[in-house]
Design a protein around this motif. Structure first.
Motif, PDB file in Angstrom:
ATOM      1  N   VAL A 156      63.491 -39.899 -22.038  1.00 17.73           N
ATOM      2  CA  VAL A 156      64.135 -39.712 -20.740  1.00 17.73           C
ATOM      3  C   VAL A 156      65.092 -38.547 -20.912  1.00 17.73           C
ATOM      4  O   VAL A 156      66.008 -38.602 -21.740  1.00 17.73           O
ATOM      5  N   VAL A 157      64.867 -37.471 -20.165  1.00 20.76           N
ATOM      6  CA  VAL A 157      65.601 -36.236 -20.421  1.00 20.76           C
ATOM      7  C   VAL A 157      66.637 -35.918 -19.341  1.00 20.76           C
ATOM      8  O   VAL A 157      67.380 -34.954 -19.473  1.00 20.76           O
ATOM      9  N   GLY A 158      66.693 -36.721 -18.294  1.00 21.94           N
ATOM     10  CA  GLY A 158      67.687 -36.431 -17.270  1.00 21.94           C
ATOM     11  C   GLY A 158      67.522 -37.331 -16.083  1.00 21.94           C
ATOM     12  O   GLY A 158      66.716 -38.261 -16.092  1.00 21.94           O
ATOM     13  N   GLY A 159      68.323 -37.056 -15.053  1.00 20.91           N
ATOM     14  CA  GLY A 159      68.240 -37.862 -13.859  1.00 20.91           C
ATOM     15  C   GLY A 159      69.432 -37.676 -12.967  1.00 20.91           C
ATOM     16  O   GLY A 159      70.220 -36.751 -13.135  1.00 20.91           O
ATOM     17  N   ASP A 160      69.545 -38.570 -12.014  1.00 22.99           N
ATOM     18  CA  ASP A 160      70.636 -38.496 -11.057  1.00 22.99           C
ATOM     19  C   ASP A 160      70.961 -39.917 -10.611  1.00 22.99           C
ATOM     20  O   ASP A 160      70.097 -40.793 -10.627  1.00 22.99           O
ATOM     21  N   LEU A 161      72.217 -40.126 -10.249  1.00 22.57           N
ATOM     22  CA  LEU A 161      72.664 -41.420  -9.745  1.00 22.57           C
ATOM     23  C   LEU A 161      73.271 -41.223  -8.369  1.00 22.57           C
ATOM     24  O   LEU A 161      73.961 -40.236  -8.130  1.00 22.57           O
ATOM     25  N   ALA A 162      73.035 -42.159  -7.475  1.00 26.00           N
ATOM     26  CA  ALA A 162      73.687 -42.094  -6.165  1.00 26.00           C
ATOM     27  C   ALA A 162      73.790 -43.508  -5.618  1.00 26.00           C
ATOM     28  O   ALA A 162      73.061 -44.401  -6.040  1.00 26.00           O
ATOM     29  N   SER A 163      74.719 -43.705  -4.697  1.00 27.71           N
ATOM     30  CA  SER A 163      74.814 -45.015  -4.084  1.00 27.71           C
ATOM     31  C   SER A 163      74.011 -45.029  -2.787  1.00 27.71           C
ATOM     32  O   SER A 163      73.810 -43.997  -2.151  1.00 27.71           O
ATOM     33  N   GLY A 164      73.503 -46.201  -2.445  1.00 33.30           N
ATOM     34  CA  GLY A 164      72.692 -46.353  -1.240  1.00 33.30           C
ATOM     35  C   GLY A 164      72.575 -47.827  -0.895  1.00 33.30           C
ATOM     36  O   GLY A 164      73.078 -48.687  -1.628  1.00 33.30           O
ATOM     37  N   GLU A 165      71.891 -48.112   0.224  1.00 35.78           N
ATOM     38  CA  GLU A 165      71.803 -49.492   0.720  1.00 35.78           C
ATOM     39  C   GLU A 165      71.015 -50.398  -0.210  1.00 35.78           C
ATOM     40  O   GLU A 165      71.338 -51.559  -0.390  1.00 35.78           O
ATOM     41  N   SER A 202      93.006 -34.107  -6.253  1.00 35.63           N
ATOM     42  CA  SER A 202      92.039 -34.974  -6.913  1.00 35.63           C
ATOM     43  C   SER A 202      90.916 -34.124  -7.504  1.00 35.63           C
ATOM     44  O   SER A 202      90.627 -33.038  -7.033  1.00 35.63           O
ATOM     45  N   ALA A 203      90.280 -34.645  -8.514  1.00 33.39           N
ATOM     46  CA  ALA A 203      89.340 -33.826  -9.288  1.00 33.39           C
ATOM     47  C   ALA A 203      88.061 -33.500  -8.526  1.00 33.39           C
ATOM     48  O   ALA A 203      87.494 -32.433  -8.645  1.00 33.39           O
ATOM     49  N   GLY A 204      87.598 -34.437  -7.706  1.00 34.01           N
ATOM     50  CA  GLY A 204      86.353 -34.173  -6.983  1.00 34.01           C
ATOM     51  C   GLY A 204      85.588 -35.444  -6.716  1.00 34.01           C
ATOM     52  O   GLY A 204      86.132 -36.543  -6.754  1.00 34.01           O
ATOM     53  N   TRP A 205      84.339 -35.262  -6.496  1.00 31.57           N
ATOM     54  CA  TRP A 205      83.462 -36.277  -5.962  1.00 31.57           C
ATOM     55  C   TRP A 205      82.969 -37.229  -7.040  1.00 31.57           C
ATOM     56  O   TRP A 205      82.447 -36.812  -8.057  1.00 31.57           O
ATOM     57  N   ASP A 206      83.126 -38.525  -6.801  1.00 29.98           N
ATOM     58  CA  ASP A 206      82.522 -39.521  -7.680  1.00 29.98           C
ATOM     59  C   ASP A 206      81.591 -40.393  -6.836  1.00 29.98           C
ATOM     60  O   ASP A 206      81.969 -40.901  -5.788  1.00 29.98           O
ATOM     61  N   HIS A 207      80.347 -40.556  -7.319  1.00 34.53           N
ATOM     62  CA  HIS A 207      79.326 -41.146  -6.462  1.00 34.53           C
ATOM     63  C   HIS A 207      79.502 -42.635  -6.192  1.00 34.53           C
ATOM     64  O   HIS A 207      78.916 -43.163  -5.276  1.00 34.53           O
ATOM     65  N   VAL A 246      82.925 -48.963 -12.292  1.00 37.37           N
ATOM     66  CA  VAL A 246      83.008 -47.919 -13.324  1.00 37.37           C
ATOM     67  C   VAL A 246      82.697 -46.595 -12.638  1.00 37.37           C
ATOM     68  O   VAL A 246      81.937 -46.563 -11.684  1.00 37.37           O
ATOM     69  N   ASN A 247      83.292 -45.506 -13.097  1.00 44.22           N
ATOM     70  CA  ASN A 247      82.936 -44.255 -12.427  1.00 44.22           C
ATOM     71  C   ASN A 247      81.623 -43.723 -12.978  1.00 44.22           C
ATOM     72  O   ASN A 247      81.055 -44.239 -13.942  1.00 44.22           O
ATOM     73  N   GLU A 248      81.133 -42.669 -12.324  1.00 45.63           N
ATOM     74  CA  GLU A 248      79.790 -42.190 -12.625  1.00 45.63           C
ATOM     75  C   GLU A 248      79.662 -41.726 -14.085  1.00 45.63           C
ATOM     76  O   GLU A 248      78.687 -42.046 -14.762  1.00 45.63           O
ATOM     77  N   ASP A 249      80.663 -40.968 -14.541  1.00 39.99           N
ATOM     78  CA  ASP A 249      80.600 -40.465 -15.918  1.00 39.99           C
ATOM     79  C   ASP A 249      80.576 -41.619 -16.920  1.00 39.99           C
ATOM     80  O   ASP A 249      79.846 -41.590 -17.909  1.00 39.99           O
ATOM     81  N   GLU A 250      81.368 -42.656 -16.630  1.00 41.33           N
ATOM     82  CA  GLU A 250      81.411 -43.820 -17.515  1.00 41.33           C
ATOM     83  C   GLU A 250      80.053 -44.532 -17.508  1.00 41.33           C
ATOM     84  O   GLU A 250      79.539 -44.929 -18.561  1.00 41.33           O
ATOM     85  N   LEU A 251      79.464 -44.656 -16.328  1.00 41.31           N
ATOM     86  CA  LEU A 251      78.157 -45.308 -16.223  1.00 41.31           C
ATOM     87  C   LEU A 251      77.119 -44.545 -17.050  1.00 41.31           C
ATOM     88  O   LEU A 251      76.320 -45.141 -17.781  1.00 41.31           O
ATOM     89  N   LEU A 252      77.172 -43.208 -16.941  1.00 39.48           N
ATOM     90  CA  LEU A 252      76.232 -42.387 -17.713  1.00 39.48           C
ATOM     91  C   LEU A 252      76.462 -42.572 -19.214  1.00 39.48           C
ATOM     92  O   LEU A 252      75.512 -42.663 -19.990  1.00 39.48           O
ATOM     93  N   SER A 292      78.867 -28.755  -8.435  1.00 36.80           N
ATOM     94  CA  SER A 292      78.389 -29.540  -7.304  1.00 36.80           C
ATOM     95  C   SER A 292      79.360 -30.646  -6.921  1.00 36.80           C
ATOM     96  O   SER A 292      79.369 -31.104  -5.789  1.00 36.80           O
ATOM     97  N   ASP A 293      80.190 -31.096  -7.865  1.00 32.33           N
ATOM     98  CA  ASP A 293      81.092 -32.226  -7.595  1.00 32.33           C
ATOM     99  C   ASP A 293      82.546 -31.791  -7.443  1.00 32.33           C
ATOM    100  O   ASP A 293      83.448 -32.629  -7.421  1.00 32.33           O
ATOM    101  N   GLY A 294      82.812 -30.511  -7.356  1.00 30.88           N
ATOM    102  CA  GLY A 294      84.194 -30.029  -7.274  1.00 30.88           C
ATOM    103  C   GLY A 294      84.535 -29.215  -8.512  1.00 30.88           C
ATOM    104  O   GLY A 294      84.154 -29.567  -9.630  1.00 30.88           O
ATOM    105  N   LEU A 295      85.284 -28.134  -8.304  1.00 32.50           N
ATOM    106  CA  LEU A 295      85.545 -27.202  -9.404  1.00 32.50           C
ATOM    107  C   LEU A 295      86.296 -27.859 -10.560  1.00 32.50           C
ATOM    108  O   LEU A 295      85.956 -27.659 -11.727  1.00 32.50           O
ATOM    109  N   LEU A 296      87.327 -28.654 -10.240  1.00 27.08           N
ATOM    110  CA  LEU A 296      88.113 -29.247 -11.324  1.00 27.08           C
ATOM    111  C   LEU A 296      87.287 -30.239 -12.129  1.00 27.08           C
ATOM    112  O   LEU A 296      87.324 -30.249 -13.356  1.00 27.08           O
ATOM    113  N   ARG A 297      86.547 -31.075 -11.418  1.00 28.72           N
ATOM    114  CA  ARG A 297      85.735 -32.073 -12.128  1.00 28.72           C
ATOM    115  C   ARG A 297      84.694 -31.384 -13.010  1.00 28.72           C
ATOM    116  O   ARG A 297      84.502 -31.747 -14.180  1.00 28.72           O
TER     117      ARG A 297
END
Lengths: 346, 346
Positions: free
Chosen positions: B123-132, A338-343, B8-14, A219-224
């Motif tokens: 807590v078994v999962g979730g999702d992160l996204a940016s918004g207002e 670039s690797a792909g999408w970072d939120h 921080v990037n998303e993976d780091e935040l997780l 979902s975030d890009g093949l490389l990532r």
């Protein structure tokens, strides 16, 4: 006059939406109570969640309510398929401004229903709230039907890396819309791929039955996402640079159009610079193929001796992790895109 | 310098959040894969969803991340308890602006963990996204442990109406904060009731075992939610005006303080008008008791001959529906306070 959600009360809005929502084959108690009840015949269930935010993941001027509903459903189905499972039930939370047209919400419900129907999945509940912009959260549930799950952790050196689904289509469709050269339409296959992605759900179940050792939804890009399997399995994935030549043929015209438009607008940045149109288009295409998000294809590893099931194509091989080597290489080399999408990237 | 999520990037935040999240007794595969796997020993699961929106459901200047995490968890647990179930697993989606402090997110995870621990929910999962603005969506899952669910539809004329939990505390705490007479603190019991509601979860299971015929979580106000049971069961509920005298004693000082403050500010509107302070306070209290949301107490109907289980108090009786009678009455009369919270009302 357009009817807005603030013109109807919450209970009335729910009464309007409920009849549009799909009833699933696994639903024991559907929406309308404090909680729904869903069958889990093998004594466990899969669950995952994806959130779509207006102007981050979709724009209402491009995507209809039905497009958003469809996308929200199928991208969640892809997460279930990536475990080897079958979706059974969705729970939807919808945050929206009071001036959202009621028709948009009904349209969203129809899009959800259309996507759920072939899966026999139902919408079993949800929540509504008002907010500054539209946020659609879908929690999806699924069953493994007594099969073992396919995790990200099982890829072993020697395994074949394979991919099911299309590459770069959604990114190309988005770029076409973004460049303004085309209006949102389901008639154009790339734009449709962006508005209504079509993940290879059945291929996920086939991979599980065939003995895939690791799998995920790209979902975030093949490389990532390849990097995620590599890290989780502690291996290195080497991908074939020529793997997606069929996709390139589908993307090449769009890449040229977008490159031209970017050159004209002078906003192409580092992507184009002093290079010619053809090279700019080629780089765009590489970007879409290797780093484009949201096609929701599946990436998996299979034991070397397994015949790849229908819908799967070999795209590389699993190697032991290298000391200084990157987790993912293309033809043995560190990728230059670039690797792909970072939120949260600025 | 405060570290923000965009730094921080998303993976780091997780990676920062994961270790803080509670692992539940039913978790078979936790966060980090495409989907989680949760046990459903009796072959089905309960699922519900609640979304909290910044400045609608909470304000960051009043509620810490841990308060929001706690609230998001327990209000979902109340939905499971209202079916007679036990929570097993949460899935969290978090939308937030890039300038949200990482510490706030970690604090949210700690609040979730604290609330989950006594329930052995994970807590078994979730999702992160940016918004207002910040949006926290929680999907909760639970098990009925082979019991029958208690729906909203089963109340029968002759049944006793009973309530478990506190009334009006959360609304009073919110009014105190709103009036500016008190700063957010867990030291004040009413403010704490708003920041950290404490639903009577065990009482829900007890009600199911005792044979409750209908039950729901009171989140939008007692009258509105009583109306939902009445409608779903096609009955009328008559509530005792004196039912919550104990709660009144707890609320009376706060009601006086808020009424005084409103009179001083001249912004009391129709609530106060030309009436005196004592009467204004009395009306406020009625509002909190009958229409205040978010205490997450449980409302249920029990057969007449059942001894109410621990934690439950009789507050009324179920009657056949009347032709022109309202669905819910207090001492036989149509209530004069507003019914409760509507999410899209202007």
């Amino acid at each position: 006059m357009t009817e807005r959600v603030r013109d109807v009360n919450e209970d009335e809005l729910l009464r309007r939406i409920f009849p549009l929502l799909p009833v699933g084959g696994s639903t024991q108690v559907g929406p309308g109570d404090d909680a729904a009840i869903v069958a889990a015949p093998d004594g466990r269930f899969l669950v995952s969640s994806d959130v779509l935010v207006e102007d981050r993941h979709f724009k209402t001027r491009w995507s209809s309510g039905a497009d958003v509903g469809h996308r929200a459903a199928v991208q969640n189905f892809a997460d279930i398929a990536a475990m080897g499972g079958r979706p059974t039930a969705l729970v939807i939370s919808l945050v929206m401004p009071g001036d959202t047209p009621v028709e948009w919400v009904e349209d969203l419900a129809r899009g959800l229903a259309e996507a759920c129907k072939p899966q026999r999945a139902g919408v079993v509940g949800g929540d509504l709230a008002s907010g500054e912009s539209i946020v659609v959260n879908v929690s999806v549930h699924g069953t493994l039907d007594w099969r073992d799950p396919v995790l990200r952790t099982g890829a072993r050196p020697g395994d074949v890396v394979a991919y099911a689904g299309v590459r770069g289509r959604s990114a190309a469709g988005l770029a076409l819309l973004d460049s303004g050269v085309i209006r949102p339409t389901h008639q154009h296959p790339l734009v449709k791929a962006y508005l209504r992605p079509d993940p290879p759900l059945e291929a996920g179940r086939r991979a599980a039955r065939a003995g895939a050792t690791a799998m995920l939804d790209v979902s975030d890009g093949l490389l990532r996402d390849a990097g995620r399997i590599a890290l989780a399995s502690d291996v290195r994935l080497d991908l074939d640079g020529a793997a997606f030549d069929d996709d390139r043929r589908v993307l090449s015209d769009a890449a040229l159009v977008v490159a031209q438009s970017a050159l004209r607008a002078g906003d192409a940045g580092e992507l184009v610079g002093d290079i010619g149109q053809a090279e700019a288009a080629n780089r765009l295409m590489n970007q879409w193929i290797w780093s484009g998000g949201e096609d929701h294809g599946l990436l998996a590893a299979f034991p070397e001796d397994v015949a790849l099931p229908e819908g799967w194509t070999r795209i590389g091989q699993v190697h032991p992790p290298g000391k200084a080597a990157p987790r993912v290489t293309i033809d043995g080399r560190r990728p230059v895109v670039s690797a792909g999408w970072d939120h949260f990237e600025a």
